[in-house]
Write a protein that holds these residues in place. Structure first.
Motif, PDB file in Angstrom:
ATOM      1  N   ARG A   1       9.490  29.486 -60.287  1.00  0.00           N
ATOM      2  CA  ARG A   1      10.881  29.699 -59.859  1.00  0.00           C
ATOM      3  C   ARG A   1      10.965  30.827 -58.842  1.00  0.00           C
ATOM      4  N   ARG A   2       9.875  31.569 -58.739  1.00  0.00           N
ATOM      5  CA  ARG A   2       9.878  32.729 -57.846  1.00  0.00           C
ATOM      6  C   ARG A   2       9.659  32.322 -56.390  1.00  0.00           C
ATOM      7  N   SER A   3       9.601  33.324 -55.523  1.00  0.00           N
ATOM      8  CA  SER A   3       9.426  33.041 -54.098  1.00  0.00           C
ATOM      9  C   SER A   3       8.006  32.533 -53.828  1.00  0.00           C
ATOM     10  N   ILE A   4       7.863  31.880 -52.702  1.00  0.00           N
ATOM     11  CA  ILE A   4       6.551  31.365 -52.296  1.00  0.00           C
ATOM     12  C   ILE A   4       5.506  32.482 -52.303  1.00  0.00           C
ATOM     13  N   ASP A   5       5.869  33.635 -51.757  1.00  0.00           N
ATOM     14  CA  ASP A   5       4.916  34.752 -51.661  1.00  0.00           C
ATOM     15  C   ASP A   5       4.484  35.272 -53.022  1.00  0.00           C
ATOM     16  N   LYS A   6       5.444  35.403 -53.918  1.00  0.00           N
ATOM     17  CA  LYS A   6       5.120  35.927 -55.250  1.00  0.00           C
ATOM     18  C   LYS A   6       4.164  34.997 -55.984  1.00  0.00           C
ATOM     19  N   ILE A   7       4.438  33.717 -55.880  1.00  0.00           N
ATOM     20  CA  ILE A   7       3.567  32.743 -56.543  1.00  0.00           C
ATOM     21  C   ILE A   7       2.159  32.824 -55.947  1.00  0.00           C
ATOM     22  N   GLN A   8       2.099  32.866 -54.632  1.00  0.00           N
ATOM     23  CA  GLN A   8       0.811  32.912 -53.949  1.00  0.00           C
ATOM     24  C   GLN A   8       0.005  34.139 -54.355  1.00  0.00           C
TER      25      GLN A   8
ATOM     26  N   ALA B   1      17.588  21.938 -56.959  1.00  0.00           N
ATOM     27  CA  ALA B   1      18.014  22.676 -55.770  1.00  0.00           C
ATOM     28  C   ALA B   1      16.928  22.626 -54.697  1.00  0.00           C
ATOM     29  N   ARG B   2      15.669  22.798 -55.120  1.00  0.00           N
ATOM     30  CA  ARG B   2      14.562  22.842 -54.177  1.00  0.00           C
ATOM     31  C   ARG B   2      14.368  21.487 -53.500  1.00  0.00           C
ATOM     32  N   VAL B   3      14.425  20.448 -54.292  1.00  0.00           N
ATOM     33  CA  VAL B   3      14.184  19.110 -53.750  1.00  0.00           C
ATOM     34  C   VAL B   3      15.323  18.678 -52.828  1.00  0.00           C
TER      35      VAL B   3
ATOM     36  N   ASP C   1      -4.638  18.817 -55.194  1.00  0.00           N
ATOM     37  CA  ASP C   1      -3.180  18.754 -55.230  1.00  0.00           C
ATOM     38  C   ASP C   1      -2.810  17.679 -56.241  1.00  0.00           C
ATOM     39  N   ARG C   2      -2.431  18.089 -57.434  1.00  0.00           N
ATOM     40  CA  ARG C   2      -2.269  17.252 -58.616  1.00  0.00           C
ATOM     41  C   ARG C   2      -3.660  16.930 -59.171  1.00  0.00           C
ATOM     42  N   TYR C   3      -3.672  16.607 -60.469  1.00  0.00           N
ATOM     43  CA  TYR C   3      -4.930  16.184 -61.079  1.00  0.00           C
ATOM     44  C   TYR C   3      -4.585  15.140 -62.120  1.00  0.00           C
TER      45      TYR C   3
ATOM     46  N   ALA D   1      17.242  20.644 -51.099  1.00  0.00           N
ATOM     47  CA  ALA D   1      17.165  21.437 -49.872  1.00  0.00           C
ATOM     48  C   ALA D   1      16.064  20.914 -48.956  1.00  0.00           C
ATOM     49  N   ALA D   2      14.975  20.443 -49.566  1.00  0.00           N
ATOM     50  CA  ALA D   2      13.809  20.077 -48.762  1.00  0.00           C
ATOM     51  C   ALA D   2      13.893  18.661 -48.188  1.00  0.00           C
ATOM     52  N   ARG D   3      14.183  17.690 -49.035  1.00  0.00           N
ATOM     53  CA  ARG D   3      14.014  16.327 -48.534  1.00  0.00           C
ATOM     54  C   ARG D   3      14.790  15.263 -49.301  1.00  0.00           C
ATOM     55  N   GLY D   4      15.479  15.654 -50.342  1.00  0.00           N
ATOM     56  CA  GLY D   4      16.229  14.662 -51.102  1.00  0.00           C
ATOM     57  C   GLY D   4      15.383  14.005 -52.178  1.00  0.00           C
TER      58      GLY D   4
ATOM     59  N   THR E   1       5.242  19.316 -61.091  1.00  0.00           N
ATOM     60  CA  THR E   1       5.992  18.095 -60.862  1.00  0.00           C
ATOM     61  C   THR E   1       6.337  17.913 -59.382  1.00  0.00           C
ATOM     62  N   ASP E   2       6.997  16.808 -59.084  1.00  0.00           N
ATOM     63  CA  ASP E   2       7.323  16.437 -57.708  1.00  0.00           C
ATOM     64  C   ASP E   2       8.176  17.495 -57.017  1.00  0.00           C
ATOM     65  N   GLY E   3       7.731  17.949 -55.859  1.00  0.00           N
ATOM     66  CA  GLY E   3       8.541  18.856 -55.046  1.00  0.00           C
ATOM     67  C   GLY E   3       8.583  20.300 -55.509  1.00  0.00           C
ATOM     68  N   VAL E   4       7.718  20.652 -56.455  1.00  0.00           N
ATOM     69  CA  VAL E   4       7.782  22.011 -57.010  1.00  0.00           C
ATOM     70  C   VAL E   4       7.206  23.049 -56.032  1.00  0.00           C
ATOM     71  N   GLY E   5       6.382  22.592 -55.107  1.00  0.00           N
ATOM     72  CA  GLY E   5       5.805  23.515 -54.124  1.00  0.00           C
ATOM     73  C   GLY E   5       4.291  23.587 -54.142  1.00  0.00           C
ATOM     74  N   ARG E   6       3.647  22.552 -54.641  1.00  0.00           N
ATOM     75  CA  ARG E   6       2.184  22.534 -54.708  1.00  0.00           C
ATOM     76  C   ARG E   6       1.540  22.619 -53.333  1.00  0.00           C
ATOM     77  N   SER E   7       1.970  21.747 -52.424  1.00  0.00           N
ATOM     78  CA  SER E   7       1.324  21.686 -51.105  1.00  0.00           C
ATOM     79  C   SER E   7       1.457  22.997 -50.358  1.00  0.00           C
ATOM     80  N   THR E   8       2.619  23.618 -50.473  1.00  0.00           N
ATOM     81  CA  THR E   8       2.847  24.917 -49.838  1.00  0.00           C
ATOM     82  C   THR E   8       1.828  25.933 -50.326  1.00  0.00           C
ATOM     83  N   GLN E   9       1.635  25.982 -51.631  1.00  0.00           N
ATOM     84  CA  GLN E   9       0.712  26.955 -52.214  1.00  0.00           C
ATOM     85  C   GLN E   9      -0.732  26.646 -51.836  1.00  0.00           C
TER      86      GLN E   9
HETATM   87  N1  ATP Z   1       8.717  28.985 -54.307  1.00  0.00           N
HETATM   88  C1  ATP Z   1       9.553  28.279 -53.511  1.00  0.00           C
HETATM   89  N2  ATP Z   1      10.822  28.622 -53.391  1.00  0.00           N
HETATM   90  C2  ATP Z   1      11.649  27.898 -52.622  1.00  0.00           C
HETATM   91  N3  ATP Z   1      11.302  26.821 -51.920  1.00  0.00           N
HETATM   92  C3  ATP Z   1      10.037  26.424 -52.004  1.00  0.00           C
HETATM   93  C4  ATP Z   1       9.099  27.116 -52.805  1.00  0.00           C
HETATM   94  N4  ATP Z   1       7.903  26.481 -52.708  1.00  0.00           N
HETATM   95  C5  ATP Z   1       8.103  25.431 -51.877  1.00  0.00           C
HETATM   96  N5  ATP Z   1       9.377  25.396 -51.446  1.00  0.00           N
HETATM   97  C6  ATP Z   1       9.952  24.389 -50.568  1.00  0.00           C
HETATM   98  O1  ATP Z   1      10.125  23.191 -51.300  1.00  0.00           O
HETATM   99  C7  ATP Z   1       9.769  22.070 -50.520  1.00  0.00           C
HETATM  100  C8  ATP Z   1       8.662  21.264 -51.199  1.00  0.00           C
HETATM  101  O2  ATP Z   1       7.471  22.022 -51.159  1.00  0.00           O
HETATM  102  P1  ATP Z   1       6.059  21.315 -51.184  1.00  0.00           P
HETATM  103  O3  ATP Z   1       5.991  20.258 -50.169  1.00  0.00           O
HETATM  104  O4  ATP Z   1       5.046  22.399 -51.146  1.00  0.00           O
HETATM  105  O5  ATP Z   1       6.127  20.688 -52.626  1.00  0.00           O
HETATM  106  P2  ATP Z   1       5.143  19.656 -53.316  1.00  0.00           P
HETATM  107  O6  ATP Z   1       5.074  20.068 -54.736  1.00  0.00           O
HETATM  108  O7  ATP Z   1       3.879  19.560 -52.573  1.00  0.00           O
HETATM  109  O8  ATP Z   1       5.993  18.304 -53.166  1.00  0.00           O
HETATM  110  P3  ATP Z   1       5.520  16.775 -53.317  1.00  0.00           P
HETATM  111  O9  ATP Z   1       5.616  16.491 -54.771  1.00  0.00           O
HETATM  112  O10 ATP Z   1       6.514  16.030 -52.518  1.00  0.00           O
HETATM  113  O11 ATP Z   1       4.132  16.698 -52.780  1.00  0.00           O
HETATM  114  C9  ATP Z   1       9.389  22.606 -49.146  1.00  0.00           C
HETATM  115  O12 ATP Z   1      10.493  22.509 -48.308  1.00  0.00           O
HETATM  116  C10 ATP Z   1       9.036  24.050 -49.417  1.00  0.00           C
HETATM  117  O13 ATP Z   1       9.279  24.849 -48.304  1.00  0.00           O
END
Ligand code: ATP
Ligand code: MG
Lengths: 162, 254
Positions: free
Chosen positions: B226-233, B173-175, B128-130, B177-180, B47-55
């Motif tokens: 829900r885990r850290s970025i590194d663990k997921i990766q 919490a994640r959303v 990134d999404r499908y 913290a990141a961007r609202g 879903t939105d802001g879950v961290g897809r792009s980061t991964q």
């Molecule tokens: N596992 C994580 N734990 C905590 N924070 C995270 C984690 N993964 C990503 N974040 C943070 O959450 C924010 C959103 O991450 P990201 O842009 O990767 O999400 P996204 O799913 O691509 O969002 P969007 O739906 O807007 O494209 C970023 O600030 C990122 O650093």
């Protein structure tokens, strides 16, 4: 696919804003082209027939569908007589079958007409020969339409105001 | 509009149990046969802001170091449709059906022009999404699910679908913290209320449920996001490596 979906998007917009509201209000809606145009055109462009039919399953089934049939030569002649410039996509130029617009139109529209013939059977389109004069065609159309309106009229028993 | 409205032929239309990775979900694109191409398609959903792009960014770097050619594709990123979709979003005049069709058009454009050519050229395509994002968003808006599956029958079933699973609390919490929170991600178009926080919460809960309901049907590999970025990766890399290099899987490169 993109071509097909863009047309479907446009169709959905017209259906929801221009067709369904007047129908709900009890009006008669005359549609110049309908989903059948897409069925014929998209299949000719190589899109899966069944997929297009399912795509348009949100459309309302018309009470009466008229198909004005002409032989391909007459279709080309009429277009030439109007001296219209053949539209790129209408002539199927993008398919690269021929570099000559008229030739391409003939090949493409010929296939489109074949598709329409399938639709006549599948969806029970009423075929009106568009070879005859405008007056003659209009006479046939009025006959079919009044027949349809009478059928509908008979089907609805006298509505008593509640 | 079907010739037999009572028995629509959906046998091959949607995603049934016989989904084959790498093949079309349904009726496909008849003029684009896809037999035996060398590339691989990997979708990262969530879903939105879950961290897809980061991964995806981390996955991409890792794959490139390993020598793979990588291409990224994302939602509403087709050059053809992006302006139209942005316009539609800003004007609010489109209804849900036209929206669904615009998204599908965008996806079709990328399928034909980006994804299939890249797969035929041997790239690893990271998406990134499908289609699942489209299915989930339309599903919670009440669009017929069978129709949606038939519509997306021209899509290719990815070789791997990773679903980044999260709970609403963590997501909020994640959303924040990141961007609202954003209007669309909060489902404000559904007009359940004026409060963006409440709306986000309610809408995202529904979305998560909708995604979850697709997990078995579409063979999601569910990843605990829900885990850290590194663990997921780490988990993603392990699974991707096992898929791309089945022989080398045991010789871990840490
Ligand atoms: N596992 C994580 N734990 C905590 N924070 C995270 C984690 N993964 C990503 N974040 C943070 O959450 C924010 C959103 O991450 P990201 O842009 O990767 O999400 P996204 O799913 O691509 O969002 P969007 O739906 O807007 O494209 C970023 O600030 C990122 O650093
Ligand atoms: Mg992102």
């Amino acid at each position: 696919m993109t071509f097909s979906l863009l047309h479907a998007t446009d169709f959905a917009d017209r259906l929801l804003y221009k067709i369904i509201p007047p129908l709900k209000d009890g009006m008669i809606v005359l549609a110049d082209r309908y989903a059948y145009t897409a069925f014929a055109r998209d299949a000719t462009r190589g899109v899966d027939r069944q997929w297009v039919r399912e795509l348009y399953s949100f459309a309302v089934r018309p009470d009466l569908s008229l198909y004005f049939r002409v032989p391909i030569d007459m279709s080309v002649d009429r277009l030439m007589a109007r001296r219209v410039k053949l539209k790129f996509y209408e002539a199927g130029m993008d398919l690269g079958w021929s570099t000559n617009p008229v030739e391409s139109f003939r090949m493409f529209q010929g296939k489109v007409l074949d598709e329409y013939d399938r639709l006549v059977e599948e969806f029970g389109l009423e075929v009106v020969s568009a070879v005859g004069s405008i007056t003659e065609q209009q006479r046939i159309v009025r006959g079919l339409v009044s027949q349809q309106l009478q059928i509908n009229h008979v089907e609805i028993p006298d509505e008593q105001p509640a | 509009m079907n010739s037999q409205p009572d028995t629509p032929d959906l046998a091959n239309a949607g995603a049934s149990s016989d989904i084959q990775a790498g093949r079309y979900y349904g009726r496909g694109i008849p003029y684009l046969p896809i037999e035996g191409y060398p590339g691989k398609l990997i979708a990262i959903e969530g879903t939105d802001g879950v961290g897809r792009s980061t991964q995806i960014q981390l996955l991409r770097e890792w794959l490139e170091v390993k020598g793979y050619g990588v291409i990224e594709t994302g939602w509403t990123r087709s050059p053809l449709m992006q302006p139209t979709i942005e316009l539609a979003k800003s004007s609010n005049t489109l209804n849900k059906l036209t929206f669904v069709l615009l998204y599908a058009t965008d996806f079709a454009d990328r399928m034909e022009k980006e994804i299939i050519p890249a797969l035929k050229a041997g790239f690893v395509v990271l998406s990134d999404r499908y289609i699942f994002t489209a299915l989930a968003r339309a599903g919670v808006r009440g669009v017929d699910r069978l129709w949606l599956r038939s519509l997306y029958g021209f899509g290719i079933a990815p070789h791997l679908v990773f679903y980044l699973n999260v709970d609403v609390k963590t997501l909020i919490a994640r959303v924040l913290a990141a961007r609202g929170m954003d209007f669309w991600e909060s489902g404000m178009d559904l007009k359940v209320g004026d409060d963006i926080y409440d709306s986000f919460r309610a809408y995202q809960s529904k979305l998560l449920k909708e995604y979850g309901s697709m997990a078995d049907e579409f063979h999601f590999r569910v990843v605990d996001a829900r885990r850290s970025i590194d663990k997921i990766q780490e988990e993603l890399r392990k699974q991707v490596a096992a898929f791309l290099e089945p022989g080398a899987a045991s010789k871990s490169d840490g």
